[in-house]
Motif scaffolding. Structure first.
Motif, mmCIF file in Angstrom:
data_model
loop_
_atom_site.group_PDB
_atom_site.id
_atom_site.type_symbol
_atom_site.label_atom_id
_atom_site.label_comp_id
_atom_site.label_asym_id
_atom_site.label_seq_id
_atom_site.Cartn_x
_atom_site.Cartn_y
_atom_site.Cartn_z
ATOM 1 N N GLN A 6 0.797 -1.178 0.070
ATOM 2 C CA GLN A 6 0.055 0.164 -0.052
ATOM 3 C C GLN A 6 0.804 1.130 -0.018
ATOM 4 O OE1 GLN A 6 -3.646 0.111 2.557
ATOM 5 N NE2 GLN A 6 -2.685 1.989 3.398
ATOM 6 N N PHE A 7 0.423 2.179 -0.689
ATOM 7 C CA PHE A 7 1.462 3.515 -0.816
ATOM 8 C C PHE A 7 0.558 4.599 -0.439
ATOM 9 C CE2 PHE A 7 3.457 7.214 -2.829
ATOM 10 C CZ PHE A 7 4.705 6.842 -2.889
ATOM 11 N N ILE A 201 18.720 5.713 0.355
ATOM 12 C CA ILE A 201 19.596 4.425 0.284
ATOM 13 C C ILE A 201 18.684 3.330 1.000
ATOM 14 C CG2 ILE A 201 21.810 3.312 0.873
ATOM 15 C CD1 ILE A 201 23.222 5.909 -0.127
ATOM 16 N N GLU A 202 18.571 3.630 2.366
ATOM 17 C CA GLU A 202 17.577 2.722 2.970
ATOM 18 C C GLU A 202 16.315 2.399 2.522
ATOM 19 O OE1 GLU A 202 19.741 1.904 7.146
ATOM 20 O OE2 GLU A 202 18.673 4.105 7.186
ATOM 21 N N ALA A 203 15.596 3.260 1.881
ATOM 22 C CA ALA A 203 14.374 3.124 1.302
ATOM 23 C C ALA A 203 14.533 2.140 0.194
ATOM 24 C CB ALA A 203 13.728 4.142 1.036
ATOM 25 N N ASP A 214 11.234 2.195 -4.814
ATOM 26 C CA ASP A 214 12.360 2.043 -5.740
ATOM 27 C C ASP A 214 12.499 3.441 -6.832
ATOM 28 O OD1 ASP A 214 13.194 -0.242 -4.220
ATOM 29 O OD2 ASP A 214 13.232 -1.386 -5.951
ATOM 30 N N ALA A 215 11.607 3.592 -7.430
ATOM 31 C CA ALA A 215 11.659 4.551 -8.438
ATOM 32 C C ALA A 215 11.919 5.836 -7.780
ATOM 33 C CB ALA A 215 10.511 4.554 -9.134
ATOM 34 N N ALA A 254 9.753 8.424 -0.095
ATOM 35 C CA ALA A 254 10.258 6.820 -0.397
ATOM 36 C C ALA A 254 10.313 6.232 0.899
ATOM 37 C CB ALA A 254 11.498 6.977 -1.197
ATOM 38 N N PHE A 255 11.024 6.457 1.846
ATOM 39 C CA PHE A 255 11.229 5.600 3.141
ATOM 40 C C PHE A 255 10.029 5.917 4.050
ATOM 41 C CE2 PHE A 255 12.452 9.629 5.337
ATOM 42 C CZ PHE A 255 12.084 9.358 6.916
ATOM 43 N N GLY A 256 9.194 6.755 3.868
ATOM 44 C CA GLY A 256 7.978 6.804 4.431
ATOM 45 C C GLY A 256 7.098 5.700 4.081
#
Length: 391
Positions: A6-7, A201-203, A214-215, A254-256
């Motif tokens: 889910q985004f 990077i961690e995401a 990723d994108a 991204a990381f969220g």
């Protein structure tokens, strides 16, 4: 990579030069009749906060100011700000500054809307409804807190960083104006920029990454790696500042929606105990955790290495990824990040406690390579320069 996910981007984003001038309109749009601006004394001193105050006054918005925000905000600070906000009858919050101000504002919004103490709301999905409307205005290009749905607070009873992790804690609006970052000193530009790179990077490498994150993470890496040295070495470069703020924002989204990993687990333990600036801690630890994680997915780590400037010349993915470790160290040195040994208050005798804290971090399960307390202990020692550890 996950293919069942889910985004969320629950926060509206307004980005552009001069966007700060629209703040009064947005406050009224979200029903704010009495506003608390959560900021720090540095932004007061350098006149950045005054720009916000001027806009609010021109719009006829009634506001009060809490300017005692400190790096790595503490539960006690959040409670103090909350009591002040409740006394003043605040119904909308503005987090102005870096991650500390924005996380404090989100924590105060949680308390105004839910009551209790800050400890009552630590953990995943503990909130019952949306918090008091909160607008976040970043003045650094680093934390991404303006679009994340968590608030990181230091618990003074344990000196460990704790998280309120809930979509309900997301700001209603992220207002990003690159001009507000022009006064950022080189050292803060460097550490917050490296923080944003760590997020990207961690995401990308964590074990719950998915195609959209990723994108976003790859795009954020490109923007940050290209523009960070420019922003550090010429703070008036508005194009670099704009690109850094956008890179940080995208890394935050991204990381969220995926997560961070071992770098943040260790950095938050370090910051909780020593009050080490979060970006500095991430910068120092990033190469060592990146190296440790390479076996989990050499191909993805090789992609990061290429983003950092490594050139494939017949190497395996793992060999190319190892070159990325060197590139991360070189980038940190280029922008002036100190070594761990140079931080005046670090005591290796505390490393077992820090390692234990890292294993308890809410993001520990997301690290792409499982890490035990002993693994984290060795990584702390390696970062400090005492012993080596094999990837």
């Amino acid at each position: 990579m996950l293919w069942d996910f889910q985004f969320n981007v629950p926060t509206r984003i307004a980005f552009g030069m001069g966007k700060i001038n629209e703040l009064g309109h947005h406050v009224k749009e979200f029903g704010g009749s009495k506003v608390l601006v959560v900021t720090d004394k540095g932004l007061i001193q350098y006149g950045v906060a005054q720009k916000v105050f001027d806009v609010l006054e021109q719009a006829g918005v009634d506001y009060v100011v809490y300017d005692k925000t400190k790096p790595n905000p503490r539960d006690t600070d959040c409670m103090e700000a909350y009591h002040f906000a409740r006394q003043e009858g605040v119904d909308l919050l503005i987090g102005l500054g870096g991650g500390s101000s924005m996380d404090t504002a989100k924590a105060v919004g949680t308390l105004l809307s839910h009551g209790g103490s800050i400890q009552d709301w630590y953990g995943l999905n503990t909130l019952q409804h949306a918090i008091t409307p909160t607008i976040c205005i970043p003045t650094t290009a680093g934390t991404g807190s303006e679009v994340t749905f968590f608030s990181v607070i230091t618990d003074t009873s344990t000196n460990l960083k704790m998280n309120i992790l809930d979509v309900h804690v997301a700001p209603v609006l992220a207002l990003l104006d690159p001009e507000l970052t022009l006064t950022l000193p080189p050292s803060v530009t460097a550490s917050t920029g490296m923080d944003a790179l760590t997020h990207a990077i961690e995401a990308y490498t964590c074990n719950i990454a998915e195609p959209i994150t990723d994108a976003l993470a790859l795009y954020a890496m490109d923007m940050i790696i290209t523009n960070l040295p420019k922003a550090v070495h010429d703070g008036t470069d508005l194009e670099a500042r704009k690109n850094m703020l956008m890179g940080s924002l995208i890394a935050g989204i991204a990381f969220g929606n995926s997560d961070v990993g071992g770098v943040h687990c260790m950095a938050e333990a370090l910051g909780g105990l020593y009050d080490t600036p979060h970006g500095v801690a991430n910068s120092i630890l990033l190469p060592y955790v990146f190296e440790y994680n390479i076996p989990s997915n050499p191909a993805k780590h090789a992609v990061v290495a290429e983003r950092l400037g490594a050139i494939r010349q017949g190497q395996s993915d793992e060999e190319l990824a190892v070159e990325g470790v060197t590139r991360l160290m070189e980038l940190a040195e280029t922008v002036g990040i100190p070594k761990m040994r140079d931080l005046h208050n670090i005591n290796p005798a505390d490393f077992p406690y820090l390692a234990e804290g890292a294993t308890k971090n809410v993001s520990a399960p997301s690290n792409p390579r499982p890490a035990t307390q002993e693994d984290y202990l060795q990584l702390f020692h390696k970062a400090y320069g005492q012993i080596g550890v094999q990837a």
